[in-house]
Structure formats: C-alpha cells, structure tokens
Design a protein around this motif. Sequence first.
Motif, PDB file in Angstrom:
ATOM      1  N   LYS A  34       0.879   5.595   2.227  1.00 44.39           N
ATOM      2  CA  LYS A  34       0.032   5.550   1.032  1.00 44.39           C
ATOM      3  C   LYS A  34       0.192   6.788   0.183  1.00 44.39           C
ATOM      4  O   LYS A  34       0.373   7.889   0.703  1.00 44.39           O
ATOM      5  N   GLN A  69      -1.313  -2.853   3.795  1.00 46.12           N
ATOM      6  CA  GLN A  69      -2.529  -2.329   4.443  1.00 46.12           C
ATOM      7  C   GLN A  69      -3.046  -3.300   5.501  1.00 46.12           C
ATOM      8  O   GLN A  69      -4.189  -3.742   5.450  1.00 46.12           O
ATOM      9  N   TYR A  88      -4.637  -5.500  -6.579  1.00 45.88           N
ATOM     10  CA  TYR A  88      -4.052  -4.263  -6.047  1.00 45.88           C
ATOM     11  C   TYR A  88      -2.803  -3.786  -6.770  1.00 45.88           C
ATOM     12  O   TYR A  88      -2.455  -2.626  -6.672  1.00 45.88           O
ATOM     13  N   THR A 160      -3.716  -0.124  -6.534  1.00 47.80           N
ATOM     14  CA  THR A 160      -3.449   0.615  -5.303  1.00 47.80           C
ATOM     15  C   THR A 160      -1.964   0.932  -5.207  1.00 47.80           C
ATOM     16  O   THR A 160      -1.573   1.960  -4.693  1.00 47.80           O
ATOM     17  N   ALA A 192      -2.311   6.353  -6.593  1.00 50.40           N
ATOM     18  CA  ALA A 192      -1.622   5.089  -6.348  1.00 50.40           C
ATOM     19  C   ALA A 192      -0.259   5.341  -5.711  1.00 50.40           C
ATOM     20  O   ALA A 192       0.417   6.316  -6.036  1.00 50.40           O
TER      21      ALA A 192
END
Lengths: 235, 788
Positions: A34, A69, A88, A160, A192
């Motif tokens: 991430k 995720q 997302y 995201t 992000a």
Amino acid sequence: MAEMAFTTKGLTKVYGTGRSAVHALRGVDLEIPKGEIVVLLGPSGSGKSTLLNIIGGLDRSTDGVAAFQEQNLTDMSDRELTKYRRQYVGFVFQFYNLMPSLTAHENVELVTEIADDPMDPDEALAMVGLKERVDHFPAQMSGGEQQRVAIARAVAKNPTVLFCDEPTGALDSKTGKSVLNVLRDVNQTLGATVLIVTHAASQAQMADRVIHFADGNIRQVVKNEHKLTPEEIEW
Amino acid sequence: MVTPLDHKLLRDLWRMKGQAAAIGMVIAVGVMMLVMMTGLVTSLDETKRAYYERYRLADVFASVSRAPDSLLGRLAGIAGVASVEGRVQGGALIDLPDSALPVQAQAVSLPDRRDPRLNAVYLTDGRMIDNDKSDEILLLQAFADANSLRPGDSLTATMNGARRKFHIVGLAQSPEFLYTTAPGELLPDDARFGVIWMSNSALAAAYDMQGAFNEALLSLAHGASEPAVLDAVDRLLDSYGGTGAYPLSEQTSNRFVSEETNGLRAAATGVPPIFLAVAAFLLYIVISRMVQSERSQIGLMKAFGYTNAEVGAHYFKLVLAIAIGGALLGCLMGIAGGRAMIQVYTAYFKFPFLVFQLEPSSFVIGVGVSILSASAGGLFVLRQVFTLTPASAMRPPAPPDFSRTGRIGRSLNRILDQPSRMVLRRITRQPGRMAGSVIGIAAGMALSVAMLTLFEGFNRTIDLTFNVVDRSDVTVSFTHAAPDTTIYELKRLPGVLLVEPVRIVPAVLHSGLYSYRGAINGLTQAPRLNRAIDQGLAPIPLPKEGVTLASALADILHVRAGDTLTVEVRQGRQPVLKLPVAGIATSLLGSPAYMNLTALNRALREPNRVSGAYLSIDSNQSEAIYQTLQDMPSVAGVSLKADARNAFRTVMNQGAGAIRYVMGAVAFIITFGIVYNAARIAYAERERDLASLRVIGFTKGEAAFVLLGELGIVTLIAIPLGSMLGYYISFGVAAGFSTDLYQIPAVFHPSSYGTAAVVVIGAAVASGWLVKRDIDRADLISALKTRD
C-alpha cells in the motif's frame, strides 16, 4: 510487514484457444504494498497492461488469483467489479478519455456524483493546476491540460489506488513531467497506491518499486532506494 | 485481384453487419413495394387483356325489347364492326333450399350447335349443354361455389313468370361476369346473384323470342370509331326498343374490374414513391454519418499515399454494396410478394389463368433510386473528408467542440446531473445530426400514421355507408315500375316498421365532354332510411327541381351546384332531360345521383310509380317478412343490408384494398428500421465515451442512460413532428386507395396517431434494448485503446 494493496498468485491470461492462443500472462506472482508508487516496465506485449487491466477490474484472468486488500477480484461478478472501480479505483489513460460534451469541472463532477467520499471538484482541479480553466471544454484545452483533467477526475473520488496506463505517452516531456508531478503529489497527499505502466524506463526513477515485465511474466522486481523527483528525470 | 482495400471493405461490412442489414432492409422493403405493386398491376392488366381476347368479349353491348334475327346482318354491315352476335337474356329468380329469400339471376342464351362468335364461356366443370334438352343449364361457377351447387344438381327458377326445374350440367366462367351485381345494387356478391346459360332455342321459348334477340353484341375492327358505331347501332335499334348501345368500358363487370385495377394502379404509383423517398432519406443520413465516423481511417489511408479518388472509391464501394444488396433483395422480395399477392387477386378477380409479368422498369427505378440516394449521402460527406490533411490522422483526435453550447441555465444546472447534461448538450450542440434522426424517425412515424389512417378510412367508409347513408335493413326491388300503392302493402306487413319508396331509373348523365352511365335514384323529399348527406353528415332535403350528385360523380362530370346536366333516361319513353345540379352530397360508395321522387316521376310523365322500397324491420320477424316478400309477385329481388355490408368488406379486403395490409407491414418495418438505425449510429458515435464511463465506475444502466436518454428525447421530439407529417401524407395515401366505386377519406382519428406513437416508442424500446445489449458487452479495454 507492510500491508498489501494487491497480491496475485499464478495469475494467467490466455487470449484465444488452441494454436492461435496467446499467453499474455503466464502465472504471475506479485505483491504490491500500500501507498507506494509502482512502475511497470517492459516491451510491448510483455503483459504489463494486461496485469493492470485485471487488477483494475477491467478484465478477467483465465487462471490464478488476484486480490485487492484481501478481496478476491477474480471471483467478483460484473456488478461487484463495477462497484470496486467506483469506490476504490482511479484511472488515467494515454488518450485521456474525457467526455467532450462536459467542461473540465463537469468531467470531474461526473465522478464525484457517484463516489462515496469525494473531494470538491474545484479542489481536485486546483491540485492539478487547472483552477483557472474549470469551465473549459476538452476541445479548448491542450493535451497536457486534458491529461491533468483526467488525473483530477481520477483523484477526486479519493481513490485507494490510481492506475495510469502510459499517462505521458501522448505528451511532450515538459508536459509529461508536470503530469508525473501531479501523480507524485496524489501519492504523497492522499496516500493512494499509484501504478504506472510505461515504456519510458527513466520514469522508473521516481518509483518506490519497479517491476520489469517480459514474455508475460515478471523478470525482476527492483526496490528503488534513491527516488528522484520528476524534475530530475530526463527522457 | 483482391486488393487490401477490398479486404478492408469486406471486413468493414462484416463488422457493421447489423447496421448494414438494417439499412439494406429499409431499402429492400421500399424497392419491394415498387416492384411488387407495378408487377401486380401489369400482371392483372395483361391477364385481363388475355382473358378478354381468348373468350372474345364484345366491345359493344346493345339491349333492345325485341329485334328480329335478320337485323343482325344489318348490324354486321355497320362500318367498323368486325363481328356480331345476337342473344336472348332475361331476369330470373332462383329458389335456393337454404335461403328464405329468392336469389336474382340473369339467364343468357348460347347459340344452338355452334360456338358463340362473341362472349364465349369457359367450362370449368361438367359438360356443355345439349341443345336438344331444354332443361339443361350451365351455372356461373362463383355462384355455384357460393351456394354449394355441383353439376348433376338441379335447381328451380322462375323465368318470365313460369317456374321451372333445370339440371345443372356444367359450371362456367366468363369475362363478362367477373363481377356480378344484382340490378340496383352496387357491390358484387357471388352468393346473391347468379348467371344461367341455356341454349338459345330453350331461352327464346321461355321469353317469347323465337327468331329474335334482345341483346346484340358487337366487336370492333381495328381502328374503328367507337362513338360512330354506337351511333349507328342506336339508330338501327331505336325502333325495336333499343335502350342505347354502350361500350365495354361501361359494362358493369368490366367497369368494376377496371376500377379495381385502377385503384391498384393509383396505389402502385402513389404510395411506393413515398416509401422509397423515406428509405432514401434514411439511407442518406445513415451513410453520411457512417462515413463521418471513418474520418480518422480516411486520414490514415491518405497518409499512406492513397489518393482522394482511391479512398473515395473505397467508401463508394461500401455504400454501393449495401445499397445494391438491399435493392436486389428488394427486387427478390418484390417478386415473391407479387407472386403471393397475385394468387389472392386471381382468386378475387376470378381469372381462370394467370399471366404473371414483372415490370422491368420498376427494377431499374428501384435499384437506381437506392444507388442515387446512397451515393448522395456518401458523396456529401466524402467531400468534407477529402479536405482532411493526412497529419490530422496521426494526432490524437480533437474532441468535438462543445464550447459553443448554449450554457445551460444555472437553475437547470442545479437540477441536472452530468449524464443528463451530456444528453442535452449533444442534442443542442449537434442540431444537424439530431435533426436528421428526428426527421428520419418522424418520417417513419408518418408512414405508420398514414397507413393506420387509411385502415381507419376503410372502416369509416363502411360505417358511413351503412349507418349514416343507408339506414334500412332490407331493400326490395320490383319487377317493373309499380304503382305506389305497393308501398302501402309493404307497410301493412307485420314487423315492418318503416317503408320508404325509391325509383331507380337507368340513365346516362352528360355534361360537356364528360358522361357517366348510371342511374337516378328518386327518393322522397326528406328520406329517413336512404339519404343524401352533406359533409357534416346532415341529410340533404331533395328539392323539387334538379338532381343532387354524389361528390365522386360531380368530379367525374366536372360539374358544380348550379350547372346543368343532360340526362338521357334509358327506360320507358327514354326522355332526354335538362336538369340543374341542386347540390353535392357526400357519398363514399358508388356515384349516386339523387332526385326528388315526385319530380322524377313528373319528368318521366309516369306519376306515382316506384321501382323498389327501403324497409326498416323488426329483426324478430325477419323470416316471416322474407317469406311474404318472396311470395309477392311484384317483388323481383330482396337484398339485406347485412349481405351488402359483407360484400363491401369482401371488396375492400380482397380487392385493391388488400394491399393496404402489406403496405401497413412495410410501414412498420421501415419505422422500426429507422429507429434502430438511429440508435445504432448514436451508439457507434459514442462507443468510446460509454466505455470510458463504464471504466470510471458507472454501472451498465447509468452508461446506457446517456445513449438511451438521447434516443428517448429524439423519439419524443419526432412523435409530434411525425404526427404532423403523417396527417399530410395520409391524404395522398387515402386518395391513392380511392376508386370510382368507393372513396376512402383521410379521417383524423386520434387512435391512429396513438397507435403510430406506440409503434415508434415500441421500436425505440426494442432498438434501445438491442443497443443496450451491446453496451453491456462492450469491450472496455479496446475502447480505451482506440483513439476514435
């Protein structure tokens, strides 16, 4: 251990069947943490865009697993994939894909209207430096400006992950740098995860991680310890 | 050798096969109409001509009271006469076991022991009559079929007051009796009027005509003057009670057949061009937008070094392939449709054989119009495309400019979301394209409106004729002009509610160069059962002076109220009257001329005479009334309005009017084709935008809204426009279907418009659904890769 945005296991994509079958991905195993900027490099047909399309929810794999995720993308229905993209994912494309009948502001609004927790469209346009041009239609803007509207549109939903397929492909180097700057800002201010597919090897210098593709598989993953700013990159 | 461009052509055709098929289909049905209709008319004309020729139908008919056979030689001597036949004919009443009412018939003689020189019969079943047996007859096949009579059966008929039993030995057809109508009736009805052929000797005995004839048939030599022959025949027969010779064109059956084929011809020349014009317009729009969407490919080809001419030829071939493909399919469909319809018409017109002929010019016109309209669409756009520099194809395409869009008002802005704005901006910013779609759909709707109005018009004609003009239940005709006391006899019958006298007098009406062989209907001053009505459907009282003409008759004679007519009465003393036209009446069936009964009788110097009556009866007592009427010696025939109404329906549904159903179907196909094409083109132009919407997270439904919303608005705008266009086209279509026998009004009926709107909306929904399927299946990735 860092939290993963994406993980894939044995991800395979075959176009066609029998003798004419083309193996675009041959069992890709990958982990993308991430919040990183990841650059996918490789020659045409090496499979990088195919990977992007599958983990972006635009295409389906033939075999293997891709997860966002912990959510398994490969099991999702069309409706779920649409929801995934809507909530997302932000996309930036080589040819911008703006709606010609909407102004810059309205193009961004197009996304904020359907997103759960969007930012103000003006704020998104200010981020890409287009505060003064919000009421212009695509036909009244340069290629770089159009691409920045596309980025504003992608980030306005507070995505995201941000997928960029050859975002500078249609731009000159100066405009390209300003676009990359915006991508870096998005990564830093919004946290992000940014995935950039490109031919231009030099752009890898701004990435946290560089994934080299060849013949439908990952040849090498390089962690970049000395990131450069887009201004410092030459191509 | 197949060039790479030809390969591209084939692949492009395959890629756009759905749309190409839709365009091709619209052209095809337009061409089909043309080929089918002209083919039908040509075939019917040719079949009729061959039938008349093969069975030697006479050119001139002349009735007399009684003339000696020796006069035939003098008739043959008239300059221009090729051959002469004399025969005996008379009215008869046939008793049918199943029918309470006697059926009227005409008995016609056939020469003893030789073929008739004129008006031969075609034996369809059984054998010819034996001249030595006076009770053998041939029966008209249509009548026999309608009443289930076969050779070997016998029937009872009353001739000249004597009731006799006859043996049917054969069934026959004749060009003279393609249509049979009972005297005083307008519409043919196979079951209600029969024709009996007997040997001359037997029939002459029955009607006291030994050595004499009461009808002369003449054929004309090539180049003979018909009016001169008619004059000479009249002079010769005058002293024998001649009622005036008349040409084949005025013979009842032929007139009916001609009117029907003329109706078909009017429809064939008037209606298909409207269809073809709509198809051509659609083709123009579709092709122009199709070529526009190929813009970048054209630039690319030029960049490779192809010349404008080569690129132009390439797209021209594409356009031609669709246009010619559609036109050829249309020709084939036209041939198939023509062959199917001609079967219907052959049965309806009772032709014993069929000459099927196609009109070659219709192929040329159909294919030519298709190619021209397709080329026009292609050329217009190619001209713009040729100005494109090759370099523009190498750059990403400039997005279409929407900056000049009238800014949507702030208040509206607050209400509308972005997808709605996209829909509205496309409509306001590209008014040319939108207008094309709107006009195309409106034209399709107009066709549907016109066809539905036509259907409504047919119903209206029946309704007006049988509910407003003729309100009687039964029409009685007498054997001869009877004293009006007969009316009182009828009034006294139990169950008879109302009786109205009528006197129908055969007459030829003249005005200047125009003439019409018909009858004068003498009615009471203010009739209630059978009336002349004006445009507002109010009854027209018949004045003491003058005739009131049906509008159709006034048109034939080119007269208006106030003009004077010459009326040659063909009955009794045969006076020639000068009568003013008192008024014009609305009539949708036939071409009647009305006159005040008292005035008519006075003019004929036969006071207080009637030839028939209209009855309104209690339906519970109808059987008893029919029985009584049958037994009244003065009654020649009784006809029921219900039968007449059915006969009219048959004429409308199987005659020239039958084609309206085919046309209606074609109108719907064209309407659907137009709407579907509009949807397809809109999708082709927006494919990439829609895919982009899907990628950024729009659901299938939300993305489809942008396209279908546009289609919806275009459709909604097209509906009122189509209604208006349809209103005007419907007059042309109704006029095309009107014949001398019946007129079809263009009736404004809200349901026609409502149904047409439902058809258009239905087509839009179906097209929307078909296109939505494609939106759902769209390949998101490829849409992002393509530049335009």
